[in-house]
Design a protein around this motif. Sequence first.
Motif, PDB file in Angstrom:
ATOM      1  N   UNK A 268      -5.710  16.924  -1.499  1.00  0.00           N
ATOM      2  CA  UNK A 268      -6.163  15.700  -2.130  1.00  0.00           C
ATOM      3  C   UNK A 268      -5.288  14.535  -1.738  1.00  0.00           C
ATOM      4  N   UNK A 269      -5.684  13.338  -2.165  1.00  0.00           N
ATOM      5  CA  UNK A 269      -4.912  12.129  -1.877  1.00  0.00           C
ATOM      6  C   UNK A 269      -5.176  11.100  -2.957  1.00  0.00           C
ATOM      7  N   UNK A 270      -4.242  10.191  -3.108  1.00  0.00           N
ATOM      8  CA  UNK A 270      -4.388   9.050  -4.005  1.00  0.00           C
ATOM      9  C   UNK A 270      -3.752   7.848  -3.339  1.00  0.00           C
TER      10      UNK A 270
ATOM     11  N   UNK B 257       0.830  -1.211   0.000  1.00  0.00           N
ATOM     12  CA  UNK B 257       0.000   0.000   0.000  1.00  0.00           C
ATOM     13  C   UNK B 257       0.861   1.255   0.000  1.00  0.00           C
ATOM     14  N   UNK B 258       0.499   2.199  -0.859  1.00  0.00           N
ATOM     15  CA  UNK B 258       1.172   3.501  -0.943  1.00  0.00           C
ATOM     16  C   UNK B 258       0.097   4.582  -0.976  1.00  0.00           C
ATOM     17  N   UNK B 259       0.299   5.647  -0.201  1.00  0.00           N
ATOM     18  CA  UNK B 259      -0.596   6.805  -0.227  1.00  0.00           C
ATOM     19  C   UNK B 259       0.232   8.048  -0.516  1.00  0.00           C
ATOM     20  N   UNK B 260      -0.294   8.884  -1.398  1.00  0.00           N
ATOM     21  CA  UNK B 260       0.315  10.183  -1.692  1.00  0.00           C
ATOM     22  C   UNK B 260      -0.679  11.269  -1.314  1.00  0.00           C
ATOM     23  N   UNK B 261      -0.233  12.226  -0.506  1.00  0.00           N
ATOM     24  CA  UNK B 261      -1.016  13.422  -0.220  1.00  0.00           C
ATOM     25  C   UNK B 261      -0.440  14.593  -0.981  1.00  0.00           C
ATOM     26  N   UNK B 262      -1.285  15.548  -1.367  1.00  0.00           N
ATOM     27  CA  UNK B 262      -0.800  16.685  -2.149  1.00  0.00           C
ATOM     28  C   UNK B 262      -1.742  17.872  -1.988  1.00  0.00           C
ATOM     29  N   UNK B 263      -1.175  19.063  -2.158  1.00  0.00           N
ATOM     30  CA  UNK B 263      -1.999  20.269  -2.255  1.00  0.00           C
ATOM     31  C   UNK B 263      -2.825  20.193  -3.525  1.00  0.00           C
TER      32      UNK B 263
END
Length: 553
Positions: A149-151, A123-129
């Motif tokens: 946001x997130x993916x 599992x990988x999560x990326x958070x971003x403006x």
Amino acid sequence: MLCLVVAVPVSSAQVDAARLKTLNTRLQQQLKTYNRFPASLRMAMDGTSNAAHAAVAFQNMLPALAKPMSRPALAAKVQAGMAAVAASTSSVSTVSDSSTDLDLSAFAGFTQSETSTAWCGNSVVVGFNDSGSFLQTLVFGTGGLSFSGAAFSTNRGATFKDVGAMPPGANLNNFLEGDPQVGCTSPSNFYYAQLFATSDSAGNPISSLALSTSNDGGATWSDPVAALNKDGFSHQIDKEWLSVDPTNPKRLYLSYTDFDFTFNNPACPNDVRTAIEVVSSGNGGATWSQPTVIDTICGFSDALQGSHVVVSSNGKINVAWAHFTNFPIGARELRFTSYVHGKKPKGYTVVDGIVGGGDTFYLQGSFRDFLGIDMNIDRSGGPTDGTIYVTWDDGRDKSIPDIFGISGAYAFDDVLLRFSTDGGATWGFAPIKVNSDLQPRIGYGHDHYQPGIAIDATGKVGACWYDRRNDASNFGIERFCGTTTNGFTWTNSKVAVPSFGPEHGIDGLINSVYMGDYDGLASDYLKTNPGFIGAFEVMTAKANPDIKAFSFK
């Protein structure tokens, strides 16, 4: 003053007028607090400066938001969630879904930037403006606003699904301001921290940090929980960093900068105060401790900023941050301290001085860069366990006169690194250059900036950064990554994404000199997989800022 004209399509007759009024009151109060601070300290702020810019933009959007409009297909599209991105044919993956970027406006809401990556098992999560999340929660939401946001990925970053806006909660005074930091303790359990403006039960503004949690690998997220409560009339909380204690998966640490305009703090009586502080939680973010003060400075011209907190294998808390004298043109240094849970730090060591790149605030292309700092610690369990690595961008190697620059010169950044094998007491050798190319002795140079660093389960160190070495004019931006097994000799490889120019000032919700201040790099927190994955901002051929991720070993 920003003049932003936005034609916002909505699924119902119009955005609720009472909600608009409450949201606008909250944002304008946030802007008022921001404007209380002197210009030099406003320049040093990160996410809070973007929040202030959004408040100005919101004011200009009000006439359009009050008009009846309808576009039901868009409402269904947003409410159904974002689409999964197609599989990548290389180690570069698409993270953010750009298909909705222009659905709400041609002038704003299409920028994704400033990423943080967490990796646990598959599992990988990326958070971003995400300025698009701001418009989506404004138009389709019923509660607060979100700038984040997130993916998530279930196949170690081969593909991602964009989940849309981070939920801001039902309180109309909630504003998730961005500056994301993500962490994890298992393939299902992830944490997402960011800047947070909210209010108490009486409606008094609070400047805070928010923590959201996911128990399904990042597919869904809880409403935010405030990690501290500072008077929103006189405090601006900024630039937070998140770390999970490997000895206790429920223990979390958040470091941040407190810009304090109360003028009555005992450390700075009758003066503005800037402080690096840390709060902790022992129950997965449900409740938080009182702040531990790491460093404090008084006055209008000096600043502290850019703190990073990382917990080592034995549970020791490590913090690095930058000290600025006469910001932005004065001397700078990287500071470090460590302490154990329940205690307070005793002083700090200086990792190194910093020579600000560009004209000390702007890089070529007129976008800001003064916080290109990262720190991480070896938790491999091997012979290098506990080694602390600090990396930063630095212009000491080459500088040329520049009549237009703030400082009268332009310094070309390299990515430098120092490491400590004794817990940060000493920093050993002279700074090591991570980028392999040399600055030319005659003529123009090249910028290398905003490095991220991680250490994997084998003790190998990885780093990624933005790089202009292949453009003699120093405009074209590429992504480079490298690894080392000894800290001294680094590989360098170009990431397979096209070169792009410094595009900014194109999204009405984003500070016009802003292209992000950091992009994180992650290794598998569970130490089951070697290698690294990191997300980063790219500009498409149409100058649309999106998020990609790169995996390497």
